[in-house]
Each structure stands twice: as structure tokens, then as C-alpha cells.
Design an enzyme around this catalytic site. Structure first.
Site, PDB file in Angstrom:
ATOM      1  N   GLU A   1      89.367   3.807  31.681  1.00 12.07           N
ATOM      2  CA  GLU A   1      88.998   3.771  33.099  1.00 12.07           C
ATOM      3  C   GLU A   1      88.656   2.335  33.468  1.00 12.07           C
ATOM      4  O   GLU A   1      87.933   1.643  32.757  1.00 12.07           O
ATOM      5  CB  GLU A   1      87.826   4.729  33.323  1.00 12.07           C
ATOM      6  N   SER A   2      89.198   1.859  34.587  1.00 14.00           N
ATOM      7  CA  SER A   2      89.196   0.422  34.879  1.00 14.00           C
ATOM      8  C   SER A   2      87.793  -0.156  35.110  1.00 14.00           C
ATOM      9  O   SER A   2      87.527  -1.289  34.709  1.00 14.00           O
ATOM     10  CB  SER A   2      90.082   0.124  36.085  1.00 14.00           C
ATOM     11  N   LYS A   3      86.901   0.594  35.752  1.00 19.70           N
ATOM     12  CA  LYS A   3      85.556   0.038  35.958  1.00 19.70           C
ATOM     13  C   LYS A   3      84.845  -0.126  34.623  1.00 19.70           C
ATOM     14  O   LYS A   3      84.111  -1.101  34.417  1.00 19.70           O
ATOM     15  CB  LYS A   3      84.730   0.922  36.889  1.00 19.70           C
TER      16      LYS A   3
ATOM     17  N   CYS B   1      92.627   5.738  44.503  1.00 18.78           N
ATOM     18  CA  CYS B   1      91.932   6.025  43.256  1.00 18.78           C
ATOM     19  C   CYS B   1      91.632   7.523  43.170  1.00 18.78           C
ATOM     20  O   CYS B   1      91.193   8.145  44.139  1.00 18.78           O
ATOM     21  CB  CYS B   1      90.642   5.222  43.174  1.00 18.78           C
TER      22      CYS B   1
ATOM     23  N   ASP C   1      94.910   1.781  46.482  1.00 15.43           N
ATOM     24  CA  ASP C   1      95.581   1.000  45.446  1.00 15.43           C
ATOM     25  C   ASP C   1      96.931   0.564  46.008  1.00 15.43           C
ATOM     26  O   ASP C   1      97.765   1.400  46.366  1.00 15.43           O
ATOM     27  CB  ASP C   1      95.808   1.843  44.183  1.00 15.43           C
TER      28      ASP C   1
ATOM     29  N   HIS D   1      96.946   4.600  38.564  1.00 22.91           N
ATOM     30  CA  HIS D   1      98.203   3.862  38.581  1.00 22.91           C
ATOM     31  C   HIS D   1      99.212   4.420  37.577  1.00 22.91           C
ATOM     32  O   HIS D   1     100.384   4.658  37.913  1.00 22.91           O
ATOM     33  CB  HIS D   1      97.970   2.384  38.235  1.00 22.91           C
ATOM     34  N   GLU D   2      98.745   4.591  36.338  1.00 29.32           N
ATOM     35  CA  GLU D   2      99.643   5.044  35.276  1.00 29.32           C
ATOM     36  C   GLU D   2     100.227   6.419  35.603  1.00 29.32           C
ATOM     37  O   GLU D   2     101.404   6.688  35.340  1.00 29.32           O
ATOM     38  CB  GLU D   2      98.878   5.120  33.944  1.00 29.32           C
TER      39      GLU D   2
ATOM     40  N   ARG E   1      91.824  -5.210  41.245  1.00 28.67           N
ATOM     41  CA  ARG E   1      90.511  -4.792  41.741  1.00 28.67           C
ATOM     42  C   ARG E   1      89.511  -5.109  40.645  1.00 28.67           C
ATOM     43  O   ARG E   1      89.747  -4.803  39.475  1.00 28.67           O
ATOM     44  CB  ARG E   1      90.476  -3.304  42.071  1.00 28.67           C
TER      45      ARG E   1
END
Length: 281
Positions: free
Chosen positions: A82-84, A188, A195, A227-228, A256
Site C-alpha cells: 500500500e503506497s502510503k 484510490c 489517480d 493502479h495495479e 502522490r
């Protein structure tokens, strides 16, 4: 297994500034792939190419160091990060001393590999490359190569994924072409934040109706998915509705929190593209 809703996304968070690999939050790929009817062996190859622009640490004398990091995460990994949580993890390096950039690279590779391969029968590693300031001048900006679908004057009325729009001329001579668009937008999965992305679709097969393909890509505009997951959905929809013999789908999303994510999925093994940002990144 961790769920997106349990992550730090959309929540007030303290930002650690000392090395803390526990910040990494893996999310299983399987549940979203099951929505696409994907179980067992994957029908595609590829990877997620991440760029981290906010990576800094201290050297052994306490002087800040910095780098741009490129991560290559194979699509075969059972998890994404998870990006965050990745932002928090990278931030935890900021007040931590490391003897060298090589030590930082090794730590990144070990921690992130453990997270994305967690639960795999045969875990492997991800790719990590650090670009130090002395090579920043070599960084290029390029747009995705191909014929732009955005040139088409089409009416768009659907803003959630509409695979029924896709169509190919099954009776015509197969073609080989690469099509691009800068109009990809999704949201998101957890926070609903927009996004923004650009996409490149390369295929061999019956000619795809370009107007309908652009309308289909625009239909992701109000869709909530990572995204993926969006790229895998696009790949499977084009594969099933247009019946190409070869297909690759590559998206580059704007950054981001100092991170951009650029997934590639292909029906056949191919060399990964160089992780070169486009103008909006």
C-alpha cells in the site's frame, strides 16, 4: 491478510523518522484478481515499476544523503505494498545513519521483498536501483510512444468500467499497432482521491475500434481501484473482448506523496521498459 480498509490510507498518521520496516503494509493481490476470474496461473507477465522521489538518510557523520529510488516488483508477487505505508517506511530512513548507499539499497530490497513475497511458497526479491545526485542530470522526460487516441472527437457517457464498449474487426487482416492516451483517470480504492495516468496499449490482432477503446478507457473515470488492479482489468477486458494474439498494457500514473506507480502487463515475456517519467510525473 491485510485489507485496504485497515491500512493508514485516509487516516491521521504519525510519521516515523527512524528506520521502521514494520510500516510496510502488504495487501494480497488475489481478491481483486478473483473479481476478474483469475485463479491459478496468471495469463500475463509483467511488473510494477515504482519511483520514489523522497528518499533520504544520514551518513555515518550525520550528514543527510538523498537518492531517487526505482523499484521493480514482479506481478507474480502475492502482494502489493500500500503506497502510503511505503511513504511512511521510506520516511523512516530520514534520521537513521547508514554507512553507505549500498547499505540503504540492501535494506530496501530485503524489507520490500519480504513484504511483497510474504506467504509465497518460493519467495524471491524485487529490483532496487538508487540514483544519486551526481547522475540526476541524466534523467529524461519522455511521453509514451504510439498513436494517440486523444486525437479522436468522441462522445463519452460512461464513467465506470464498460468493457461492452470494446470491439475489434474479427474478419479483417490482423494489424500490429501501439495506441496511447493521457485521459486515464481512476480513484484510490480507499480514499477516493483521483489517480491520473497515461496508458500505452500494444497489440497484434484484429483491428481494435479506436473510438470505442478511448471511450472504454475514459469509463474508468469514477472507478475506485488501485493502479495495479486497473491495469490488470484493462488487460483482461481487451484480451477477452478484442481477442488479440499478443497484448501489452503499460500505464504511468502521476506521483502522490513522492511516489509514482507504473504497472506493465503483457501476454508474452518481454523486456521491461526503462523507468522514464513523462511530463506529468
Amino acid at each position: 491478510m491485510n485489507s485496504p480498509e485497515q491500512s493508514t490510507l485516509g487516516k491521521t498518521t504519525s510519521y516515523p523518522d527512524h528506520y521502521d520496516p514494520s510500516q510496510l503494509y502488504p495487501i494480497e493481490r488475489a481478491s481483486k484478481r478473483a473479481e476478474l476470474g483469475l485463479t491459478g496461473a496468471l495469463p500475463f507477465f509483467g511488473a510494477d515499476l515504482w519511483t520514489a522521489f523522497e528518499l533520504s538518510w544520514l551518513n555515518s557523520r550525520g550528514k543527510p544523503q538523498l537518492a531517487i529510488a526505482h523499484f521493480t516488483v514482479p506481478c507474480e508477487t502475492p502482494n502489493i505494498i500500500e503506497s502510503k505505508s511505503l511513504k511512511l517506511y521510506l520516511g523512516s530512513f530520514s534520521n537513521t545513519q547508514f554507512a553507505s548507499a549500498d547499505e540503504v539499497r540492501a535494506r530496501l530490497r530485503a524489507d520490500m521483498s519480504e513484504a511483497v513475497w510474504r506467504g509465497a511458497e518460493q519467495p524471491s526479491t524485487i529490483g532496487v536501483r538508487l540514483l544519486l545526485p551526481d547522475v540526476f542530470d541524466n534523467e529524461r522526460v519522455e511521453e509514451l510512444a504510439g498513436l494517440s487516441l486523444d486525437r479522436l472527437d468522441v462522445e463519452c457517457t460512461e464513467y465506470t468500467p464498460a468493457p461492452h464498449l470494446l470491439r475489434a474487426a474479427a474478419g479483417e487482416t490482423p494489424v500490429e499497432e501501439t495506441l496511447t492516451s493521457n485521459l486515464l483517470k481512476s480513484n484510490c480504492l480507499v480514499t477516493g482521491q483521483p489517480d491520473w495516468g497515461s496508458i500505452q496499449i500494444s497489440y497484434v490482432g484484429p483491428p481494435i475500434d479506436q473510438e470505442r477503446l478511448l471511450q472504454y478507457l475514459v469509463s474508468f473515470r469514477n472507478h475506485n481501484e488501485f493502479h495495479e488492479q486497473c491495469v490488470e482489468r484493462i488487460f483482461m477486458d481487451v484480451w477477452r473482448h478484442c481477442h488479440p494474439t499478443r497484448l501489452s498494457v503499460y500505464a504511468r500514473y502521476t506521483r502522490r506523496g513522492g511516489l509514482d506507480i507504473n504497472p506493465l502487463r503483457a501476454s508474452h515475456p518481454l523486456a521491461l521498459p526503462p523507468n522514464i517519467r513523462n511530463a506529468r510525473q
